[in-house]
Design an enzyme around this catalytic site. Structure first.
Site, PDB file in Angstrom:
ATOM      1  N   ASP A  66      27.924  25.966  35.647  1.00  0.00           N
ATOM      2  CA  ASP A  66      26.667  25.308  35.966  1.00  0.00           C
ATOM      3  C   ASP A  66      25.750  26.198  36.804  1.00  0.00           C
ATOM      4  O   ASP A  66      24.535  26.173  36.657  1.00  0.00           O
ATOM      5  CB  ASP A  66      26.936  24.013  36.741  1.00  0.00           C
ATOM      6  N   GLY A  67      26.362  26.998  37.692  1.00  0.00           N
ATOM      7  CA  GLY A  67      25.578  27.861  38.566  1.00  0.00           C
ATOM      8  C   GLY A  67      24.821  28.922  37.781  1.00  0.00           C
ATOM      9  O   GLY A  67      23.650  29.205  38.061  1.00  0.00           O
ATOM     10  N   ASP A 216      13.276  12.016  29.374  1.00  0.00           N
ATOM     11  CA  ASP A 216      12.369  10.871  29.577  1.00  0.00           C
ATOM     12  C   ASP A 216      11.469  11.027  30.802  1.00  0.00           C
ATOM     13  O   ASP A 216      10.720  10.117  31.156  1.00  0.00           O
ATOM     14  CB  ASP A 216      13.183   9.570  29.701  1.00  0.00           C
ATOM     15  N   GLU A 273      25.671  24.374  43.557  1.00  0.00           N
ATOM     16  CA  GLU A 273      25.540  25.543  44.425  1.00  0.00           C
ATOM     17  C   GLU A 273      24.669  25.186  45.629  1.00  0.00           C
ATOM     18  O   GLU A 273      23.821  24.301  45.543  1.00  0.00           O
ATOM     19  CB  GLU A 273      24.878  26.711  43.673  1.00  0.00           C
TER      20      GLU A 273
HETATM   21 MG   LIG Z   1      16.125  11.411  32.668  1.00  0.00          MG
END
Ligand SMILES: [Mg+2]
Length: 298
Positions: A66-67, A216, A273
């Site tokens: 993810d980092g 959204d 992080e």
């Molecule tokens: Mg959203």
């Protein structure tokens, strides 16, 4: 010839890219791309590389946890035009990949990056200078996630180190803050907050709802007030981790942007992080800002 920048973190997820690298590069080459490859050298390097080499590329692909994804997107956001982004998850925590329905099989993810469909997603803008892809959080349960060394993350996985954080609940810290947005105004002592745009967040079951959309323009917000008794704390934890009924300490709402103002600087965590210590934070949903490549879903 189409141009691609490929950024990868060689260390994430027990260096699992090692055995796949040749095949990944082969997939990209067969798809007709001229490749620029950058191997990240240290923290912050994926961001620099995305900014420095991302301009005028048709596609940027990153591989890591993810980092690495956060850094790559943060780098791309500084460009005048944003190339499409492919993502090959390799870390031990890949919450966002599952939200996006990107395969954990690295070769399938590489295929999707070059032959899938571009899907616009919202990006979180954090105080003008930082970004997050799926979560900005502060307080209890968050310290552990970025203080746990990479090796431990790899071995234990996300859930385990979240639970490890519960050991320190006796010393749980609360923050005096004011939260403002169009929909709601809250004031008081809070122990935890998260602003998310994702379907799953590690071990937190309390947040998972059916109707989360990544495009959204809205975040899901969860804020938890300081518990007064041990039983209140137990109820909060049961809610967070076991998905029991919400209680009076839990605030959940949706918004496009919000401000959090506190008396003292608070440590924030962005996509797992460290995101800096701040007294005033403004968070804005940048709707459909980046297009992510993923398999055609019919
Ligand atoms: Mg959203």
């Amino acid at each position: 010839m189409k141009k691609m920048l490929f950024i990868f973190n060689p260390r994430s997820g027990k260096a699992q890219i090692k055995n796949k690298l040749v095949n990944i590069l082969d997939i990209f080459t067969k798809a007709g791309y001229e490749l620029t490859v950058h191997v990240t050298q240290r923290q912050g390097d994926a961001m620099e590389a995305a900014f420095r080499y991302g301009e005028n590329k048709d596609l940027v692909v990153c591989s890591g946890g993810d980092g690495t994804l956060n850094e790559t997107i943060s780098g791309l956001m500084k460009l005048n035009e944003y190339p499409d982004l492919g993502y090959i998850p390799a870390g031990s925590t890949n919450d966002f990949a599952s939200s996006l329905k990107i395969s954990k099989d690295m070769l399938k993810a590489a295929e999707a990056a070059v032959s899938g469909q571009a899907y616009p997603i919202d990006i979180g803008g954090f105080c003008e200078d930082k970004y997050f892809i799926y979560i900005a959080a502060f307080g209890a349960f968050t310290e552990v996630s970025y203080l746990t060394p990479q090796d431990k993350k790899n071995v234990l996985g996300h859930q385990a180190y979240m639970l490890e954080g519960m050991k320190s609940l006796a010393s749980i810290k609360s923050y005096s803050m004011r939260v403002e947005c169009e929909e709601i105004m809250l004031e008081g002592e809070f122990i935890f907050g998260m602003i998310t745009n994702t379907i799953s967040v590690g071990g937190f079951k309390g947040l998972v709802t059916q109707d989360v959309a990544l495009d959204d323009g809205e975040f899901e917000v969860l804020l938890i007030r300081s518990p007064k008794t041990a039983l209140d704390l137990t109820n909060i934890i049961n809610y967070m981790f076991l998905k029991e009924e919400p209680n009076e300490y839990v605030h959940k709402f949706r918004t496009r942007s919000l401000k959090l103002i506190s008396d003292e600087p608070i440590d924030w965590v962005l996509d797992g992080e460290f995101g800096g210590a701040r007294r005033e934070v403004s968070i804005t949903n940048l709707e459909k800002k980046i297009r992510i490549m993923r398999k055609n879903l019919k």
